[in-house]
Structure formats: structure tokens, C-alpha cells
Design an enzyme around this catalytic site. Structure first.
Site, PDB file in Angstrom:
ATOM      1  N   PRO A   1      18.744 -21.621 -10.584  1.00 23.49           N
ATOM      2  CA  PRO A   1      17.841 -22.449 -11.378  1.00 23.49           C
ATOM      3  C   PRO A   1      18.251 -23.919 -11.339  1.00 23.49           C
ATOM      4  O   PRO A   1      19.434 -24.250 -11.381  1.00 23.49           O
ATOM      5  CB  PRO A   1      17.992 -21.874 -12.791  1.00 23.49           C
ATOM      6  CG  PRO A   1      18.484 -20.483 -12.595  1.00 23.49           C
ATOM      7  CD  PRO A   1      19.347 -20.530 -11.372  1.00 23.49           C
TER       8      PRO A   1
ATOM      9  N   LYS B   1      23.095 -28.310 -14.947  1.00 21.90           N
ATOM     10  CA  LYS B   1      22.844 -26.877 -14.897  1.00 21.90           C
ATOM     11  C   LYS B   1      23.692 -26.121 -15.914  1.00 21.90           C
ATOM     12  O   LYS B   1      23.820 -24.900 -15.828  1.00 21.90           O
ATOM     13  CB  LYS B   1      23.109 -26.354 -13.481  1.00 21.90           C
ATOM     14  CG  LYS B   1      22.207 -26.988 -12.427  1.00 21.90           C
ATOM     15  CD  LYS B   1      22.457 -26.411 -11.048  1.00 21.90           C
ATOM     16  CE  LYS B   1      21.566 -27.080 -10.005  1.00 21.90           C
ATOM     17  NZ  LYS B   1      21.752 -26.495  -8.649  1.00 21.90           N
TER      18      LYS B   1
ATOM     19  N   ARG C   1      33.021 -34.229 -15.523  1.00 18.21           N
ATOM     20  CA  ARG C   1      33.016 -33.955 -14.082  1.00 18.21           C
ATOM     21  C   ARG C   1      31.613 -34.059 -13.480  1.00 18.21           C
ATOM     22  O   ARG C   1      31.462 -33.955 -12.263  1.00 18.21           O
ATOM     23  CB  ARG C   1      33.567 -32.546 -13.814  1.00 18.21           C
ATOM     24  CG  ARG C   1      34.995 -32.331 -14.260  1.00 18.21           C
ATOM     25  CD  ARG C   1      35.573 -31.070 -13.653  1.00 18.21           C
ATOM     26  NE  ARG C   1      34.878 -29.863 -14.084  1.00 18.21           N
ATOM     27  CZ  ARG C   1      35.250 -29.099 -15.107  1.00 18.21           C
ATOM     28  NH1 ARG C   1      36.315 -29.446 -15.827  1.00 18.21           N
ATOM     29  NH2 ARG C   1      34.580 -28.008 -15.428  1.00 18.21           N
TER      30      ARG C   1
ATOM     31  N   ASN D   1      18.269 -27.241  -4.576  1.00 18.23           N
ATOM     32  CA  ASN D   1      17.794 -27.277  -3.202  1.00 18.23           C
ATOM     33  C   ASN D   1      16.328 -27.673  -3.075  1.00 18.23           C
ATOM     34  O   ASN D   1      15.945 -28.365  -2.126  1.00 18.23           O
ATOM     35  CB  ASN D   1      18.024 -25.912  -2.547  1.00 18.23           C
ATOM     36  CG  ASN D   1      18.213 -26.030  -1.054  1.00 18.23           C
ATOM     37  OD1 ASN D   1      18.481 -27.106  -0.546  1.00 18.23           O
ATOM     38  ND2 ASN D   1      18.077 -24.928  -0.351  1.00 18.23           N
TER      39      ASN D   1
ATOM     40  N   ARG E   1      23.699 -24.706   1.845  1.00 13.20           N
ATOM     41  CA  ARG E   1      22.314 -24.345   1.537  1.00 13.20           C
ATOM     42  C   ARG E   1      21.403 -24.896   2.625  1.00 13.20           C
ATOM     43  O   ARG E   1      21.688 -25.928   3.231  1.00 13.20           O
ATOM     44  CB  ARG E   1      21.880 -24.912   0.168  1.00 13.20           C
ATOM     45  CG  ARG E   1      22.757 -24.524  -1.012  1.00 13.20           C
ATOM     46  CD  ARG E   1      22.636 -23.049  -1.372  1.00 13.20           C
ATOM     47  NE  ARG E   1      21.294 -22.716  -1.791  1.00 13.20           N
ATOM     48  CZ  ARG E   1      20.819 -22.938  -3.025  1.00 13.20           C
ATOM     49  NH1 ARG E   1      21.564 -23.540  -3.937  1.00 13.20           N
ATOM     50  NH2 ARG E   1      19.589 -22.567  -3.338  1.00 13.20           N
TER      51      ARG E   1
END
Length: 263
Positions: free
Chosen positions: A2, A51, A120, A161, A253
């Protein structure tokens, strides 16, 4: 995996359904061993950075959730049915509950540990405090391809992506162009577009990137998904110029691009 807009939608949903009241927290599969210290506590708020989703509880505990490739939340009204499958965490409020399955991370942290995670990460385009000068400072000096930099969560948090491939197409940038060769104007325009696209994603629950004049012809890459310009369209004709779409592995990816439209 996601992308950031999905986590912001979840945070809004959980904020609306659970915040301001005690909730029942359990771990039907038994792997979330800290569920007991949360059970019955007041759910104060939900927040997101990139995320990473955070559930905040009265008294200080914060549940840190990263869905990874396979994590999902499923929602149901109360009374919830018996758990099905490997439910890592179940949260039940007065009217709704949610089950978390398959996350990469689900653990209890304190404020200092959450701050260490956030430190980070790059800015999240969906947060009001996002500062685009921070990613630009890194991109403008980098010898890495811009397609790799956009997937680096320490540069910009929340881009995955689909947004990577589609954003670069929309701004006519080859994913292999070095970061230092992207102009400041190009980056500023792409950042503004990224913020707008991700806000649409939060509102609609889908990544919508194709302009109306090109939203026809070849179907989407998957059922019930909006059309894309390049993502998962390798070998198919570009919606704009008809050149076959290319693909290659970048940062683990597949990246997709049009060799004619993106230079």
C-alpha cells in the site's frame, strides 16, 4: 505494498470510529503480545507518516503498524464475527471493529521510539508540515537515478511503485535520469502534482493519474483499478504516443516508462 494515501485513509477511518473512547484490543493469533496492555484503554488518535500508521492510546503507548507487502485491515460492524485466519490484532469499539492481518510490523512503542522512526523518513506529501526543500536538497546532489530516489522513504515518505512510475511519466522524466540532472522547476512541478494526486487517492481510495482525454482505449492493468499511463503496461502502446512501454527492475521493483515521452 500500500502507498501512503492508503494509510492516510485508514488513519481517518480509525480516528472516526475509535478515537475518544475505550477499545477492546486482542491478538487472536497470539503474536501481538502487547495487546493486553492496550485492552480497555482510551484510543486517543491515529496518525501517519509515509507508510507508517500509529494508533495512540491514553497513558502513552503507541501501536506502530507497517503493512508491508501483505498486511491488510478488514473492517466490520459490532458484534464482529469470530476471527478468520491469522489475525494479528483486533480492535473493537462501540460500533465497529477492525482486524489486522499479515503486517511487517505491529508493535508498541513510546514517543521517543516513534520519533526515531520519523527521523529516518523524508517528508510525507500528505502532511501539512511537509517541506519539499528537504527532498530537493538530496535529489539535486544525488548521482542515483530519480526513479530510485522516489522509492527511497528517507527522501520522500509514502511514494510507492505506482506513484513513482506515473509521476515520472506525467512530467516527462526518464526514471534513469540522475537526481542532480532534474531541474528545480521540474522537481517543484512534480512535487505539487504528487501532493494533488495523493490527495485524490485519499479521497477516492484509488490512484487516479490519467487525464480524461487519455482515459479510454486499453483497459486497466487489473479489474476495478483506474487506468494508468505506464504502470504494469510493459509492451503495450503508450496512451499518448503509441510507443511500446518499457520496464526494468530498479530498487527491487519494476519501473515502467515510455522511451519517447520521457527523456
Amino acid at each position: 505494498m500500500p502507498e501512503g494515501h492508503t494509510l492516510h485513509r485508514l488513519a481517518r477511518l480509525h480516528q472516526r470510529r475509535f478515537a475518544g473512547a475505550p477499545v477492546a484490543v486482542s491478538s487472536p493469533q497470539g503474536r501481538f503480545t502487547d495487546a493486553a496492555i492496550l485492552n480497555g484503554r482510551l484510543f486517543t488518535r491515529a496518525s501517519v507518516w509515509g507508510k507508517h500508521l500509529f494508533h495512540h492510546y491514553d497513558g502513552g503507548p503507541i501501536v506502530h503498524i507497517h503493512l508491508g507487502l501483505y498486511g491488510t485491515f478488514t473492517e466490520a460492524p459490532v458484534p464482529m464475527p469470530l476471527p478468520v485466519g491469522q489475525v494479528r490484532m483486533r480492535v473493537v469499539g462501540a460500533e465497529y471493529g477492525t482486524d489486522l492481518r499479515g503486517p511487517t510490523a505491529c508493535d508498541v512503542l513510546d514517543e521517543a521510539q516513534v520519533s526515531a522512526i520519523v527521523a529516518r523518513l523524508g517528508p510525507d506529501p500528505l502532511r501539512k508540515d511537509a517541506d519539499p526543500s528537504l527532498p530537493w536538497a538530496r535529489i539535486s546532489k544525488s548521482r542515483k537515478p530519480i526513479g530510485a530516489l522516489l522509492m527511497d522513504q528517507s527522501v520522500i515518505a509514502g511514494v510507492g511503485n505506482v506513484y513513482r512510475s506515473e509521476l515520472l511519466f506525467r512530467h516527462h522524466i526518464d526514471p534513469y535520469r540522475l537526481g542532480r540532472d532534474v531541474s528545480e522547476i521540474e522537481f517543484a512541478d512534480a512535487w505539487t502534482d504528487l501532493v494533488a494526486l495523493m490527495k485524490i487517492g485519499v479521497r477516492k481510495g484509488k490512484i487516479v493519474v490519467v487525464a480524461p482525454e487519455y482515459d479510454h482505449g486499453a483497459p486497466s492493468y487489473a479489474p476495478n483499478r483506474p487506468r494508468t499511463y505506464v504502470y504494469r503496461r510493459a509492451g503495450e502502446p503508450c496512451r499518448v504516443c503509441s510507443t511500446p512501454i518499457l520496464t526494468a527492475v530498479m530498487e527491487g521493483r519494476n519501473v515502467f516508462w515510455c522511451p519517447t515521452c520521457q527523456v
